[in-house]
Scaffold this motif. Structure first.
Motif, PDB file in Angstrom:
ATOM      1  N   ASN A 170      15.142  36.095 -14.932  1.00  0.00           N
ATOM      2  CA  ASN A 170      15.782  36.833 -13.847  1.00  0.00           C
ATOM      3  C   ASN A 170      15.149  38.219 -13.754  1.00  0.00           C
ATOM      4  N   LEU A 198      13.387  40.803   1.215  1.00  0.00           N
ATOM      5  CA  LEU A 198      13.656  39.367   1.107  1.00  0.00           C
ATOM      6  C   LEU A 198      12.523  38.552   1.719  1.00  0.00           C
ATOM      7  N   ILE A 258       9.541  38.675  -0.653  1.00  0.00           N
ATOM      8  CA  ILE A 258       9.744  37.862  -1.861  1.00  0.00           C
ATOM      9  C   ILE A 258       9.608  36.378  -1.551  1.00  0.00           C
ATOM     10  N   GLN A 259      10.166  35.958  -0.428  1.00  0.00           N
ATOM     11  CA  GLN A 259      10.062  34.553  -0.049  1.00  0.00           C
ATOM     12  C   GLN A 259       8.620  34.165   0.260  1.00  0.00           C
ATOM     13  N   ILE A 263       9.153  32.233  -3.615  1.00  0.00           N
ATOM     14  CA  ILE A 263      10.494  32.199  -4.197  1.00  0.00           C
ATOM     15  C   ILE A 263      11.467  31.663  -3.150  1.00  0.00           C
ATOM     16  N   ARG A 277      14.918  30.998  -1.124  1.00  0.00           N
ATOM     17  CA  ARG A 277      16.019  31.909  -0.753  1.00  0.00           C
ATOM     18  C   ARG A 277      17.221  31.735  -1.677  1.00  0.00           C
ATOM     19  N   ASP A 313      17.190  31.306  -4.732  1.00  0.00           N
ATOM     20  CA  ASP A 313      16.908  31.943  -6.022  1.00  0.00           C
ATOM     21  C   ASP A 313      16.908  33.465  -5.928  1.00  0.00           C
ATOM     22  N   ILE A 314      17.357  33.988  -4.776  1.00  0.00           N
ATOM     23  CA  ILE A 314      17.465  35.443  -4.591  1.00  0.00           C
ATOM     24  C   ILE A 314      18.925  35.754  -4.284  1.00  0.00           C
ATOM     25  N   ILE A 317      16.237  38.043  -8.883  1.00  0.00           N
ATOM     26  CA  ILE A 317      15.258  37.039  -8.463  1.00  0.00           C
ATOM     27  C   ILE A 317      15.029  36.076  -9.617  1.00  0.00           C
ATOM     28  N   THR A 372      13.111  32.899 -11.390  1.00  0.00           N
ATOM     29  CA  THR A 372      11.871  32.119 -11.374  1.00  0.00           C
ATOM     30  C   THR A 372      11.781  31.266 -12.623  1.00  0.00           C
ATOM     31  N   ILE A 387       5.716  41.698  -6.533  1.00  0.00           N
ATOM     32  CA  ILE A 387       6.940  42.221  -5.934  1.00  0.00           C
ATOM     33  C   ILE A 387       6.843  43.735  -5.773  1.00  0.00           C
TER      34      ILE A 387
END
Length: 242
Positions: A47, A74, A77-78, A82, A84, A86-87, A124, A126, A139
């Motif tokens: 995280n 957002l 990050i996507q 990643i 959505r 997972d955020i 976030i 992963t 990021i």
């Protein structure tokens, strides 16, 4: 007459006492031991925590600006792959920012007299642990945010706790057998189990404050394992050695 009755009563009690003692079963000797155990499992995910901060003269303006900045974050990050789901928002707050000391005498009507800061913390998640440092760098390079910390976790929480409990029971039995052997007796029937606790060893959260574009790669090394610990108290009856 009263003396005769008292003497008779004392005599009756004296005769009854041995009988009562004979009916009381002897107390079975026991041994109580506290066992501890641990289990180590490889982490499944990381995280990453980042924050988006904005300032404005009013709460509404600070919140609106923060919402727009968070949407940009957002999207970025996507774009890194990643999902959505997972955020998530970990924390959101708006608070008053006191003016610097040199501006304390500025009139309240001045735009510098009072500001509000909105802070939106995102978590976030992963599962690509080998590239978690690279992800953190990407990021950061996106701008609009500050990288705060990272922690690691397990999906199979119950498995770690159960393995630690099993190890704790084995440890308690080992100790009890050592004590019994040294005392020249044997373990008899297990008569009580008192559950202690089973929980993951708190991995220190890696904290850092890094501004955007500070690095293309953050040197994050995931822990090889996450350790779970457990405690249990077991009570056995003691018996003579066969």
């Amino acid at each position: 007459m009263r003396l005769a009755l008292a003497t008779a009563l004392v005599a009756a009690l004296g005769l009854a006492t041995p009988a009562l003692a004979q009916n009381t079963p002897p107390r079975q000797p026991t041994i109580s031991v506290m066992g501890t155990g641990d289990a180590e499992l490889k982490p499944d995910f990381a995280n990453l925590f980042v924050s988006v901060e904005t300032e404005a003269p009013t709460v509404a303006q600070a919140s609106t600006a923060n919402s727009a900045a968070a949407e940009r974050v957002l999207a970025r990050i996507q774009s890194l792959g990643i999902k959505r789901d997972d955020i998530q928002t970990a924390n959101f707050q708006v608070f008053k920012v006191e003016p610097p000391v040199e501006k304390m005498n500025v009139s309240r009507d001045s735009k510098d007299a009072l500001k509000f800061r909105a802070t939106h913390q995102l978590r976030i998640k992963t599962r690509d642990l080998d590239n978690v440092g690279k992800l953190a760098g990407e990021i950061l390079a996106s701008g609009d945010m500050t990288f705060q910390s990272v922690s690691f976790g397990l999906d199979r929480q119950e498995e770690g706790g159960d393995k630690a409990r099993e190890a704790a029971v084995r440890d308690a039995r080992r100790q009890a057998e050592v004590y019994a052997g040294a005392a020249g007796v044997a373990l008899g029937r297990l008569i009580e189990i008192r559950d202690g606790s089973a929980q993951p060893f708190e991995q220190p959260m890696m904290r850092m404050q890094m501004a955007a574009k500070a690095a293309d790669f953050v040197p994050l090394v995931p822990p090889a394992t996450i350790r779970y610990t457990a405690n249990v108290q077991l009570v056995w009856e003691l018996a003579e050695r066969p």
